[in-house]
Each structure stands twice: as C-alpha cells, then as structure tokens.
Design an enzyme around this catalytic site. Structure first.
Site, PDB file in Angstrom:
ATOM      1  N   LYS A 240       0.816  -1.233   0.000  1.00  0.00           N
ATOM      2  CA  LYS A 240       0.000   0.000   0.000  1.00  0.00           C
ATOM      3  C   LYS A 240       0.834   1.261   0.000  1.00  0.00           C
ATOM      4  CE  LYS A 240      -0.667  -3.443   2.126  1.00  0.00           C
ATOM      5  NZ  LYS A 240       0.440  -4.158   2.706  1.00  0.00           N
ATOM      6  N   ARG A 241       2.006   1.181   0.617  1.00  0.00           N
ATOM      7  CA  ARG A 241       2.790   2.420   0.680  1.00  0.00           C
ATOM      8  C   ARG A 241       3.314   2.842  -0.687  1.00  0.00           C
ATOM      9  NH1 ARG A 241       8.200   1.212   0.726  1.00  0.00           N
ATOM     10  NH2 ARG A 241       8.601  -1.010   0.966  1.00  0.00           N
TER      11      ARG A 241
END
Length: 467
Positions: A240-241
């Site tokens: 997700k980052r």
RNA sequence: GUCCCCUUCGUCUAGCCUGGCCCAGGACACCGCCCUUUCACGGCGGCGACACCGGUUCAAAUCCGGUAGGGGACGCCA
C-alpha cells in the site's frame, strides 16, 4: 475441451490486489487458450482471518476485470471433513503423527536456532513417540522424508531442486482440528484434478513439501508455474505504501479494465515487441513459457499510457456509462447541458483516466465563475472587449453548426480585424472554460451550442469590462 | 543464518535454449523539433542497458565457473 484445469486460489484476508489479479489473469488466459477449465477457489482455512467482506471484494474485482471462472467459487471451509479424512489416512499409514509440542515452545526453539545461525526447522521430538494419546492437545505432523531431494520442473523457472534435509515435518492439522494450508491445497488440487498450478513466486518453497504430500497420498503431481513478484518503484514487494494495489481502487481512479489487463499481461509476459493486446489476442497468443523469470516493477506511467490508448479507442457511448459515477462524485448532473457523448468525444484524446476526463468535462456543465487571471493578463483590456464583441456578433449572425464551419468563422473574425488566431482563440477559450486547457474552440462551441457560447462570452466581457 | 530464485536502457521487455544477423531491437517516461488558437493527439529525432570477474571459442548478451547485489521462504498465515 482439453484436460487442462487451472485454478486461482486467493485467501480472503483482503481485497484483490494487482499481483493476485495478474496470477488470476495468467490462469484464465491459459485456460482459455487451451480450452481448459478455470476454477476459483477461496482458501479460507484460517477461520480467524478470513472474512466475507474480503470474499466479496475479490469476487467484485474478478468480475470487474471480466475474469470469469468455469467452476466455483469453492470454499475450503466447506471441506473440513474431507481434509480430516485424508489426515486420518496418513496417520493410519504411519505417514503422519501427533505432536504435543506447544506453540510457545516451538517459537522459542525456532528463535534460538535462528539466533545461533542454525536452520529453524522442527527438531522432530515427537516424531517417534510410542504413546500418542488422542485426548491431549496436539497437532498432526506429516512425516517427511529426510534423505534425498525433491525436485520439479517449473514451467517458468525450470528445474528446481530442494535437499529433503531442508524440509521438516510440517503441521497438517492444527490443535483445534482444522487443516492447514499446505495440506488443503494438495487435497483440493488433487481432488479437483488440477493439472497446472500457476501461483506466486512466494510459493516455490512450499512446492517440495506439497509434492511429498502428493506422493504420500498417492496422487499424481500437477505441473507448477511460479510467476515472479510485482515490486514497487523501490524494488521492494508491492504494498500500500507504493500507492494503490487494489484492482477496485484502479477502477475508482478511472482505469478501464482492458487497460489494466493489458498492462498486467505485459508485466512479466511478452510476445515479441507487441504492446497492445485485445482480450482475443491475449488469449490467442498467451504462452506460459514466455513468462519471464524475474520480478517486475509496477509502473503507473505505462498503465496511464495504455489507459489513454483504450480511452481514445473506446466508443463514446460506452465511455459515458463508465464516466457517470465519476461525474456524480463531483455533484455534476448532465441533464441541463450538452450531450454527454458529444462532450466525451472532445475529451477522449486528452484524458488518461476517467477521473481526468470527469474533471475536464466539468466546465461544459458549469459555466466558469472565475477566470484564469494570469492567462487573461496577457491581453489588453481593449483587445479583449473588441474580440468578445466581434465573436458574439459573428456567431449570432451565423448558422454554422459544425466544427469546420465554426473554425472558419473564427478565421473570418481574425482576417477582418487583423488579429492573429492566438489573440482571438485564447480569450474565447478562457471565456468558455475559465482556463487555457480545453478542447479546440470549434469543438467547444459546437458542443456547448451557439446560444450558451454567446452567453458565456457575454459574461466574460462583463467581467473584463468591470475590472 | 540456512535454503530457493533472480540480474539487458530509469521502468516493462526482445534477443539467450539452437554462440556470429546485436558496437543490442521495441515500448513507457524524459529531452528536442514538426504540426497547432490552448491542452492534448500525431509525426520525426535524441538520451539511455547486456551487474562484475574469469574461462571456453576464430567469435559470448548468448555456453561454463565464481563474485556482488536483489528478492523469496524458513508460521498451529496463505
């Protein structure tokens, strides 16, 4: 219909991410290419973490991409008795045994081994226990061969060999009686007659253990194809980052499923120098042997290019349906304004995503209330007023209704007053859209209609005059 | 730490199996130029890579060995 049977087996502990989607796509493509069967199986043996929401999210992602399955979805949680039967069979045959070691005890041993630089494998302390009471807490372990080696010919990576001494006796049934992943996959793939297992790279290490299980159970071993990981820009595993990883998020950001599919299929797989593949072409040309062996970095720029390509080549009517949710998200109603399809036609060549297209469509439905001051400042007030007046006059007295005719009208205005096109087009563009980035003047006028055009130019004239 | 895998332009990749056609091709991005009333589209051109070291060979991106780097696995997760 060939004998080929493949499956996509996600665990419902989250949404469908791009890595999973690509694995699903490769499975689907191979099935369609060979006339085989594509099965969807939900691996929810971890009752703790599996959720209905995740299942729904995965199914939603699959459907949006159009990856239709022929059988399933099957849920492993529905087959616990089946697994239990096979566990029992192994125990009876002496190929599995009860282990009474506690989880904490095992953790401690593992950490100690790691700290001392030894391999953190199970030490086999319960392996040859004579007394194996059933009424004390225990797990069931598979008695793995300790000598020799286990190898397989991976369709993507080639031959891979593991010394058996590296493998320990894995747990096939938990203390609570539920079977574990490595055991269930084998039973399922065998009973579902899966011929080719296509899955992520992170499963190579599980493969030799599973092969030993197939052999212990007397099942034929399927073929394996391990697809490399997808990484983020920093070459670390995509997460997700790095931005969005959920396929549904891509839908919401305005990507077309065919664009995502096309992007994903080229991530790791290639067919010479080809870049654009329709679904039919993908199916026809896909070959698991042409999948690369190394991991690849997810590159949004290229996805954008593909998305722009598909937007440009989609029919505007279909695009209208897809665009609507994005317009609604902007509180925009298309009832009182130009025809949406006409609007889209002017925007197809300049939008990379549906979100961008929605933004660009805004001005057609909401007349500008503010103008790009910096752009306006490039023209003298007198010129602006003269241009607006001349254009309104010309437009009002004409019956031109197509782009070419409107463009001709502007040329007339220019030649009659001795202006350059830039001196006329740009101010009018600002008057109509509020800014400088917009479709061609002719396109806007025709789409907006002469009446609305004149009204907006009038408003801009009043604004300039009042400064 | 141990085991497994990987390594061609910034990125996705072709080529590698079946050495010479490769002083390495395509695509995205980037930079120019052209087209142009803006933004785009499009066209043309440019920048840019065989991880490293040895070996085999007349010849290696392609075969062999090693080194380095990266990733994955090592769970009563999947």
């Amino acid at each position: 219909m060939s004998e080929l049977r493949v499956r996509f087996a996600p665990s419902p502990t989250g949404y469908l991410h791009v890595g999973g989607a690509r694995t699903a796509l490769f499975n689907w493509l191979l099935a369609r290419n060979k006339g085989g069967t594509f099965i969807l199986r939900i691996e929810d043996t971890d009752v703790e973490r599996s959720t209905r929401e995740s299942v729904d999210a995965i199914l939603e992602g699959m459907k949006w991409l159009g990856l239709e399955w022929d059988e399933g979805p099957f849920y492993q949680s529905d087959y616990f008795p089946l697994y239990k039967g096979y566990v029992q069979k192994l125990v009876t045959a002496g190929k599995a045994y009860r282990c009474y070691c506690g989880a904490e005890e095992l953790d401690a041993k593992r950490n100690l081994a790691m700290a001392e630089g030894r391999k953190p494998k199970y030490d086999g302390c319960c392996r040859d226990l004579v007394a194996q009471p059933d009424d004390q807490p225990h797990v069931i372990r598979f008695r793995a061969p300790q000598n020799g080696a286990t190898s397989f010919d991976d369709l993507i990576k080639g031959t891979i060999t593991f010394p058996n001494e590296e493998l320990d006796d894995l747990i096939i049934q938990r203390t609570d009686g539920t079977p574990t992943y490595n055991f269930c996959v084998v039973i399922d793939d065998a009973t579902m007659s899966i011929t080719t297992v296509i899955r992520g790279d992170d499963h190579v290490n599980n493969t030799p253990r599973q092969i030993q299980l197939y052999e212990a159970l007397g099942f034929p071993v399927p073929q394996f194809a391990h697809v490399p990981m997808i990484l983020g820009a920093d070459k670390a595993r995509l997460s997700k980052r790095h931005g969005a990883t959920s396929v549904i998020a891509y839908r919401d950001m305005g990507y077309l499923p065919e664009a995502l599919l096309n992007y994903l299929v080229r991530l790791g797989w290639s067919n010479g120098d080809d870049e654009i593949f329709s679904l039919e072409e993908m199916i026809q040309k896909f070959d698991i042997n042409n999948v690369g062996r190394s991991a690849s970095v997810f590159n949004t720029e290229k996805l954008n290019w593909l998305n722009a390509h598909y937007i440009k080549n989609s029919d505007p009517e279909g695009l209208a349906d897809l665009l609507k949710p994005h317009l609604i998200a902007r509180d925009l109603s298309t009832h009182n304004g130009p025809d949406l399809v006409a609007v889209i036609k002017t925007l197809q060549e300049r939008s990379q995503t549906l979100e961008e297209m929605a933004d660009r469509a805004l001005f057609y439905y909401k007349a500008p209330t503010v103008y790009d001051e910096a752009a306006l400042a490039k023209f003298d007030k007198e010129l602006l007023l003269a241009v607006f007046a001349a254009v309104m006059e010309k437009l009002s007295s004409s019956s031109a209704s197509d782009v070419a005719a409107i463009d001709a009208l502007f040329k007339e205005v220019c030649s009659e007053a001795g202006w350059k096109m830039g001196q006329v087009g740009q101010p009018v563009r600002i008057a109509l859209s509020g800014g400088t980035q917009a479709p061609g003047i002719g396109e806007i006028v025709v789409t907006l209609g002469v009446a609305e055009t004149v009204r907006r130019i009038g408003a801009a004239r009043d604004f300039v005059a009042g400064r």
